[in-house]
Design a protein around this motif. Sequence first.
Motif, PDB file in Angstrom:
ATOM      1  N   LEU A   4       0.682  -1.302  -0.104  1.00 34.32           N
ATOM      2  CA  LEU A   4       0.116  -0.522   0.169  1.00 34.32           C
ATOM      3  C   LEU A   4       0.886   1.666  -0.172  1.00 34.32           C
ATOM      4  N   LEU A   5       2.265   1.713   0.038  1.00 35.07           N
ATOM      5  CA  LEU A   5       2.824   2.676   0.867  1.00 35.07           C
ATOM      6  C   LEU A   5       3.412   2.384  -0.822  1.00 35.07           C
ATOM      7  N   TYR A   6       4.011   1.687  -1.479  1.00 31.97           N
ATOM      8  CA  TYR A   6       3.770   2.116  -3.483  1.00 31.97           C
ATOM      9  C   TYR A   6       2.940   2.967  -3.479  1.00 31.97           C
ATOM     10  N   ILE A  11       0.839   7.269  -6.240  1.00 30.12           N
ATOM     11  CA  ILE A  11      -0.833   7.641  -6.714  1.00 30.12           C
ATOM     12  C   ILE A  11      -0.606   9.370  -6.218  1.00 30.12           C
ATOM     13  N   GLY A  12      -0.072   9.694  -5.998  1.00 33.31           N
ATOM     14  CA  GLY A  12       1.038  10.701  -4.941  1.00 33.31           C
ATOM     15  C   GLY A  12       1.180  11.987  -5.697  1.00 33.31           C
ATOM     16  N   ASN A  13       2.411  10.956  -6.458  1.00 26.70           N
ATOM     17  CA  ASN A  13       3.420  11.691  -7.696  1.00 26.70           C
ATOM     18  C   ASN A  13       2.764  11.218  -8.565  1.00 26.70           C
ATOM     19  N   CYS A  29      -6.377   5.196   2.499  1.00 25.27           N
ATOM     20  CA  CYS A  29      -6.295   5.720   4.392  1.00 25.27           C
ATOM     21  C   CYS A  29      -5.803   4.891   4.598  1.00 25.27           C
ATOM     22  N   ASN A  30      -6.492   3.453   4.690  1.00 25.70           N
ATOM     23  CA  ASN A  30      -6.236   2.321   6.022  1.00 25.70           C
ATOM     24  C   ASN A  30      -6.456   3.422   7.198  1.00 25.70           C
ATOM     25  N   PHE A  31      -8.209   3.197   6.444  1.00 23.05           N
ATOM     26  CA  PHE A  31      -9.307   3.458   7.462  1.00 23.05           C
ATOM     27  C   PHE A  31      -9.917   2.485   8.085  1.00 23.05           C
ATOM     28  N   SER A  32     -10.342   2.377   8.770  1.00 19.98           N
ATOM     29  CA  SER A  32     -11.956   1.250   9.412  1.00 19.98           C
ATOM     30  C   SER A  32     -12.871   1.243   8.696  1.00 19.98           C
TER      31      SER A  32
END
Length: 146
Positions: A4-6, A11-13, A29-32
Amino acid sequence: MVPLLYFREIIGNYADVIFANSDEARALCNFSLKESPASATRYLSHFVPLVSVTDGARGSYIGVRGESVYIPPSPCVPIDTCGAGDAYASGILYGLLRGVTDMKDMGALAARIAAVVVGQQGTRLRVQDAVQLSESFSFHLQNSTI
């Protein structure tokens, strides 16, 4: 499988627009599941210029610069939900290409297109439905403060 980090870094770049359903947005978002789609939309819009998050029959959200705008669903009698997200995305992209800056207007068009697709069997709009949607939106553009 890409961590997910990659994925977030990509996405951000490299992304200008994100289209996601509420579950996908929360996962990015790694949200519940307890977090609202509006929260995920706001969060993602800090990293990407335009975020569109659909939440089924509950409506959708468009996020820009850390803000989230709620878009109510367009009324319909659901027959086949296949293609609803793509139809919604097409409305957002159509609005962007037409220079629409009002997120509510853009979202309303997207919701209307998705409702037409959901209200029929299959994912393709009939020609008369596409023409009618285009004409109604063109009229709206002429009377807007865009």
